[in-house]
Scaffold this active site. Structure first.
Site, PDB file in Angstrom:
ATOM      1  N   ILE A  12     -22.133 -11.136  19.249  1.00  0.00           N
ATOM      2  CA  ILE A  12     -23.232 -11.508  20.139  1.00  0.00           C
ATOM      3  C   ILE A  12     -23.344 -13.026  20.243  1.00  0.00           C
ATOM      4  O   ILE A  12     -23.580 -13.578  21.325  1.00  0.00           O
ATOM      5  CB  ILE A  12     -24.562 -10.891  19.670  1.00  0.00           C
ATOM      6  N   ASP A 124     -33.330  -3.628  15.939  1.00  0.00           N
ATOM      7  CA  ASP A 124     -34.292  -2.526  16.047  1.00  0.00           C
ATOM      8  C   ASP A 124     -34.335  -1.678  14.776  1.00  0.00           C
ATOM      9  O   ASP A 124     -35.296  -0.929  14.548  1.00  0.00           O
ATOM     10  CB  ASP A 124     -33.979  -1.636  17.250  1.00  0.00           C
ATOM     11  N   TYR A 147     -29.135  -3.167   4.631  1.00  0.00           N
ATOM     12  CA  TYR A 147     -28.990  -4.058   5.785  1.00  0.00           C
ATOM     13  C   TYR A 147     -30.320  -4.254   6.502  1.00  0.00           C
ATOM     14  O   TYR A 147     -30.779  -5.390   6.704  1.00  0.00           O
ATOM     15  CB  TYR A 147     -27.951  -3.507   6.764  1.00  0.00           C
ATOM     16  N   ARG A 211     -29.035   6.605  19.850  1.00  0.00           N
ATOM     17  CA  ARG A 211     -29.097   5.157  19.877  1.00  0.00           C
ATOM     18  C   ARG A 211     -29.335   4.665  21.304  1.00  0.00           C
ATOM     19  O   ARG A 211     -28.892   5.274  22.274  1.00  0.00           O
ATOM     20  CB  ARG A 211     -27.793   4.535  19.344  1.00  0.00           C
TER      21      ARG A 211
END
Length: 337
Positions: A12, A124, A147, A211
């Site tokens: 990203i 998210d 995580y 998702r």
């Protein structure tokens, strides 16, 4: 304007740098990246010789390196992080070092440098799973993996620097992102590369986990929109209109490649696997952001990109002994995942 982007050699981050330089002719960008296993400067090859772009090899946990990279900058976009859930199940320490301590160092140095805007990029997954409806920014956090816990801790730390010290922090929380140059441990590039090679696609459990999927260019533009329009101290969700079960995504991928569904191999589900991620991005949309990509078209283009750029991911799979020895065993179900 001079900006510092951390993790800019990542998936990203690299797209954000390219997009930002394209849409803003007045910005110059310093990219601070440690170049861990998933960082790759090939993602930024097109910027070679660009006088508005500068790369610095450094660690966000190293205050001196951060301080030097931040010199002259007025804006920071902090993307550097460990991001793969499966890895966090076996190496949680690395995640907390990068995602919490690294974020603390970034915030502290930004405070001392009087940075005018600090964007902390999150996920998210900090909200946890939701069977119905959508999480809004003010909802309680319920992360379920090392995580997502580390990212939630980083989020709260970032917001605390606004509350306590007045640092103009904006937090973004994005949904699952896809596109070219994504490291092939993530589901789409992993499944595409496996399918092309005629290898099994290791689908967790019943494959009905849901998702939300957003194209990487849209995610990058959303972050930049939050940077420009967002209110300091606020959180902004980033999501698209596309929700898919993993099994549906997998079949779409195989259909595009002309491969048989027989390549799908059910494997033991991941411990603590969230069933559905779902966030409401109305808050950012109210500021004028909206996605541009049409999912089916962007998804098809992405699959074809991996098909036409096999040398990139083949080099990664061949080079990374860890990828070969750990991930193939893990995804094949020979170790608990």
């Amino acid at each position: 304007m001079k900006a510092l982007v951390t993790g800019g050699a990542g998936f990203i981050g690299s797209q954000l740098i390219k997009t930002w330089l394209q849409i803003d002719p007045k910005v110059s960008i310093t990219n601070l990246d440690k170049l861990t296993y998933s960082g790759d400067l090939k993602r930024l090859e097109e910027l070679r010789g660009n006088k508005r772009y500068h790369f610095v090899h450094g660690d966000i946990c190293d205050a001196k390196a951060v301080r030097k990279a931040m010199e002259g900058c007025s804006v920071v976009v902090h993307l550097a992080a460990e991001t793969h859930v499966d890895r966090s199940l076996y190496d949680g320490k690395t995640f907390f070092e990068s995602n919490v301590e690294g974020t603390r160092v970034m915030l502290e140095e930004a405070k001392e440098a009087h940075i005018e805007r600090f964007v902390h990029v999150s996920t998210d997954e900090v909200y946890g799973s939701r069977a119905h409806g959508y999480f809004k920014e003010g909802d309680a956090l319920a992360p379920s993996s090392p995580y997502s816990v580390s990212k939630a801790a980083g989020d709260l730390l970032a917001i605390s620097y606004h509350t306590t010290f007045g640092l103009p922090v904006v937090v973004t929380r994005g949904s699952n992102t896809f596109g070219p140059f994504q490291y092939p441990e993530k589901v789409i590039p992993l499944f595409v590369s496996n399918a092309i090679a005629g290898e099994a696609l290791p689908l967790y459990g019943d494959g009905r986990q849901i998702r939300n999927w957003i194209y990487v260019e849209d995610h990058a533009r959303a972050i930049l929109h939050a940077l420009k329009k967002g209110k300091p101290g606020e959180v902004y969700n980033i999501s698209s209109a596309t929700e898919l079960e993993n099994i549906v995504l997998t079949k779409k991928l195989l259909n595009l490649l002309g491969k048989s569904v027989k390549l799908i191999k059910r494997v033991k589900d991941r411990p603590g696997h969230d069933r559905r991620y779902a966030i409401d991005s109305a808050k950012l949309r109210a500021l004028g952001w909206k996605e541009k990509a049409v999912f089916d078209r962007a998804f098809a283009d992405t699959v074809l990109w991996y098909e036409y750029h096999q040398s990139w991911w083949k080099a990664i799979k061949a080079k990374q002994n860890e990828f070969q020895s750990f991930y193939r065993k893990a995804y094949a179900g020979r170790v608990k995942v």
